[in-house]
Design a protein around this motif. Sequence first.
Motif, PDB file in Angstrom:
ATOM      1  N   THR A   9       0.831  -1.194   0.000  1.00  0.00           N
ATOM      2  CA  THR A   9       0.000   0.000   0.000  1.00  0.00           C
ATOM      3  C   THR A   9       0.871   1.251   0.000  1.00  0.00           C
ATOM      4  OG1 THR A   9      -1.585  -1.209   1.359  1.00  0.00           O
ATOM      5  CG2 THR A   9      -1.901   1.172   1.165  1.00  0.00           C
ATOM      6  N   PRO A  10       0.635   2.182  -0.908  1.00  0.00           N
ATOM      7  CA  PRO A  10       1.432   3.411  -0.925  1.00  0.00           C
ATOM      8  C   PRO A  10       1.161   4.244   0.313  1.00  0.00           C
ATOM      9  CG  PRO A  10      -0.418   3.578  -2.443  1.00  0.00           C
ATOM     10  CD  PRO A  10      -0.380   2.153  -1.978  1.00  0.00           C
ATOM     11  N   PRO A  11       2.150   4.978   0.798  1.00  0.00           N
ATOM     12  CA  PRO A  11       1.942   5.803   1.990  1.00  0.00           C
ATOM     13  C   PRO A  11       1.019   6.973   1.702  1.00  0.00           C
ATOM     14  CG  PRO A  11       4.085   6.266   1.005  1.00  0.00           C
ATOM     15  CD  PRO A  11       3.528   5.083   0.269  1.00  0.00           C
ATOM     16  N   ALA A  12       0.350   7.425   2.738  1.00  0.00           N
ATOM     17  CA  ALA A  12      -0.567   8.553   2.593  1.00  0.00           C
ATOM     18  C   ALA A  12       0.214   9.831   2.319  1.00  0.00           C
ATOM     19  CB  ALA A  12      -1.403   8.716   3.846  1.00  0.00           C
ATOM     20  N   PRO A  13      -0.218  10.635   1.349  1.00  0.00           N
ATOM     21  CA  PRO A  13       0.443  11.913   1.083  1.00  0.00           C
ATOM     22  C   PRO A  13       0.109  12.916   2.182  1.00  0.00           C
ATOM     23  CG  PRO A  13      -1.499  11.706  -0.283  1.00  0.00           C
ATOM     24  CD  PRO A  13      -1.349  10.392   0.425  1.00  0.00           C
ATOM     25  N   PRO A  14       0.851  14.017   2.282  1.00  0.00           N
ATOM     26  CA  PRO A  14       0.599  15.009   3.336  1.00  0.00           C
ATOM     27  C   PRO A  14      -0.819  15.562   3.326  1.00  0.00           C
ATOM     28  CG  PRO A  14       2.716  15.418   2.272  1.00  0.00           C
ATOM     29  CD  PRO A  14       2.043  14.348   1.478  1.00  0.00           C
ATOM     30  N   GLU A  15      -1.415  15.691   2.138  1.00  0.00           N
ATOM     31  CA  GLU A  15      -2.765  16.258   2.035  1.00  0.00           C
ATOM     32  C   GLU A  15      -3.817  15.392   2.721  1.00  0.00           C
ATOM     33  OE1 GLU A  15      -0.284  17.409  -1.494  1.00  0.00           O
ATOM     34  OE2 GLU A  15      -0.800  15.519  -0.484  1.00  0.00           O
ATOM     35  N   ALA A  16      -3.506  14.116   2.919  1.00  0.00           N
ATOM     36  CA  ALA A  16      -4.498  13.191   3.460  1.00  0.00           C
ATOM     37  C   ALA A  16      -4.882  13.527   4.899  1.00  0.00           C
ATOM     38  CB  ALA A  16      -3.975  11.760   3.379  1.00  0.00           C
ATOM     39  N   ILE A  48     -10.704  -3.738  -7.623  1.00  0.00           N
ATOM     40  CA  ILE A  48      -9.936  -2.687  -8.294  1.00  0.00           C
ATOM     41  C   ILE A  48      -8.787  -3.357  -9.040  1.00  0.00           C
ATOM     42  CG2 ILE A  48     -10.497  -0.962  -6.527  1.00  0.00           C
ATOM     43  CD1 ILE A  48      -7.565  -1.169  -5.628  1.00  0.00           C
ATOM     44  N   GLY A  49      -8.298  -2.696 -10.073  1.00  0.00           N
ATOM     45  CA  GLY A  49      -7.205  -3.256 -10.853  1.00  0.00           C
ATOM     46  C   GLY A  49      -5.869  -3.089 -10.142  1.00  0.00           C
ATOM     47  N   PRO A  50      -4.931  -4.011 -10.336  1.00  0.00           N
ATOM     48  CA  PRO A  50      -3.627  -3.914  -9.674  1.00  0.00           C
ATOM     49  C   PRO A  50      -2.853  -2.657 -10.047  1.00  0.00           C
ATOM     50  CG  PRO A  50      -3.641  -5.650 -11.355  1.00  0.00           C
ATOM     51  CD  PRO A  50      -5.052  -5.222 -11.160  1.00  0.00           C
ATOM     52  N   ARG A  51      -3.109  -2.124 -11.235  1.00  0.00           N
ATOM     53  CA  ARG A  51      -2.405  -0.906 -11.641  1.00  0.00           C
ATOM     54  C   ARG A  51      -2.901   0.325 -10.887  1.00  0.00           C
ATOM     55  NH1 ARG A  51      -1.973  -1.514 -18.276  1.00  0.00           N
ATOM     56  NH2 ARG A  51      -0.708  -3.441 -18.284  1.00  0.00           N
ATOM     57  N   GLU A  52      -4.038   0.197 -10.197  1.00  0.00           N
ATOM     58  CA  GLU A  52      -4.572   1.319  -9.434  1.00  0.00           C
ATOM     59  C   GLU A  52      -3.868   1.486  -8.093  1.00  0.00           C
ATOM     60  OE1 GLU A  52      -7.055   3.517 -10.574  1.00  0.00           O
ATOM     61  OE2 GLU A  52      -6.404   2.439 -12.369  1.00  0.00           O
ATOM     62  N   THR A  53      -3.183   0.453  -7.618  1.00  0.00           N
ATOM     63  CA  THR A  53      -2.583   0.488  -6.280  1.00  0.00           C
ATOM     64  C   THR A  53      -1.621   1.654  -6.077  1.00  0.00           C
ATOM     65  OG1 THR A  53      -2.826  -1.914  -6.053  1.00  0.00           O
ATOM     66  CG2 THR A  53      -1.266  -0.830  -4.575  1.00  0.00           C
ATOM     67  N   PRO A  54      -0.695   1.937  -6.983  1.00  0.00           N
ATOM     68  CA  PRO A  54       0.236   3.048  -6.738  1.00  0.00           C
ATOM     69  C   PRO A  54      -0.442   4.409  -6.626  1.00  0.00           C
ATOM     70  CG  PRO A  54       1.056   1.605  -8.480  1.00  0.00           C
ATOM     71  CD  PRO A  54      -0.370   1.221  -8.230  1.00  0.00           C
ATOM     72  N   ARG A  55      -1.648   4.553  -7.202  1.00  0.00           N
ATOM     73  CA  ARG A  55      -2.324   5.851  -7.165  1.00  0.00           C
ATOM     74  C   ARG A  55      -3.620   5.803  -6.356  1.00  0.00           C
ATOM     75  NH1 ARG A  55      -4.005   6.269 -13.587  1.00  0.00           N
ATOM     76  NH2 ARG A  55      -5.033   4.233 -13.774  1.00  0.00           N
ATOM     77  N   LEU A  56      -3.656   4.914  -5.371  1.00  0.00           N
ATOM     78  CA  LEU A  56      -4.851   4.774  -4.537  1.00  0.00           C
ATOM     79  C   LEU A  56      -5.252   6.083  -3.888  1.00  0.00           C
ATOM     80  CD1 LEU A  56      -4.576   1.401  -2.572  1.00  0.00           C
ATOM     81  CD2 LEU A  56      -6.335   2.076  -4.212  1.00  0.00           C
ATOM     82  N   TRP A  57      -4.298   6.801  -3.343  1.00  0.00           N
ATOM     83  CA  TRP A  57      -4.623   8.020  -2.587  1.00  0.00           C
ATOM     84  C   TRP A  57      -5.110   9.134  -3.507  1.00  0.00           C
ATOM     85  CZ3 TRP A  57      -5.302   8.147   2.484  1.00  0.00           C
ATOM     86  CH2 TRP A  57      -4.751   7.109   3.243  1.00  0.00           C
ATOM     87  N   GLU A  58      -4.326   9.453  -4.513  1.00  0.00           N
ATOM     88  CA  GLU A  58      -4.661  10.593  -5.364  1.00  0.00           C
ATOM     89  C   GLU A  58      -5.905  10.333  -6.212  1.00  0.00           C
ATOM     90  OE1 GLU A  58      -1.715   9.231  -5.023  1.00  0.00           O
ATOM     91  OE2 GLU A  58      -0.509  10.811  -4.089  1.00  0.00           O
ATOM     92  N   ARG A  59      -6.007   9.163  -6.800  1.00  0.00           N
ATOM     93  CA  ARG A  59      -7.077   8.874  -7.760  1.00  0.00           C
ATOM     94  C   ARG A  59      -8.375   8.420  -7.083  1.00  0.00           C
ATOM     95  NH1 ARG A  59      -7.563   7.868 -13.221  1.00  0.00           N
ATOM     96  NH2 ARG A  59      -9.064   6.272 -13.848  1.00  0.00           N
TER      97      ARG A  59
END
Length: 224
Positions: A9-16, A48-59
């Motif tokens: 799981t990608p880390p949460a960005p500061p905006e989160a 969800i598709g595996p390619r969505e994992t890196p952009r879970l937070w933003e997208r």
Amino acid sequence: MTDDVSRETPPAPPEARGAFASGGQDRLPLAERYAAWLAGDGVLRGLIGPRETPRLWERHLLNCAVLADAVPEGATVCDLGSGAGLPGLVLAIARPDVRVTLVEPLLRRTTFLEEVVADLGLDHCDVRRGRAEDLHGHERFDVVTSRAVAPLERLLRWSMPLVAPTGALVAMKGSSVTDEIEAARHRLRRLRCAPPEVLSLGVGTVDPPTTVVRVAWADPTQVG
């Protein structure tokens, strides 16, 4: 939840942190837990598709969390075609003051949603297996939302019978929202809706901002 997958799981960005803070409560740990569910079982079960994992937070997570800006305090919310919980489950995490009902017809998806709701302890969030039409004539909500479910013309038929007299449809849309509104003109008049509003939410939090269309009743006193 599958721990070996959830570690990706990608880390949460500061905006989160700001997006998942409500009434002084830090809801970010719950959002992170949900992100792990999406990256783990969400991918394994085909939600969800595996390619969505890196952009879970933003997208996905932040994109849906900013919908909270269009939801009144203490509102009842219905999320149609909730799928993996976007946007309804995200809204339930971000806004503990609202009551959220997730409506989804597919069993494998409602099973996933029920497991996540239980794991996160979201007592103000209900999961219903069924379609919008199953609720027509039985329940109304302050806000009826959805994401990538159908063009506005069809969405109005499914959603407006569930909208309370002083409530609104608040649907997440993309760049074609203006064309969808034009195509739905006849339906809007037939249902006696007020002119739609197009809102940009989350400026400074998500790029591009989240686009939603808000449709209320033209005359709340005439809503049966």
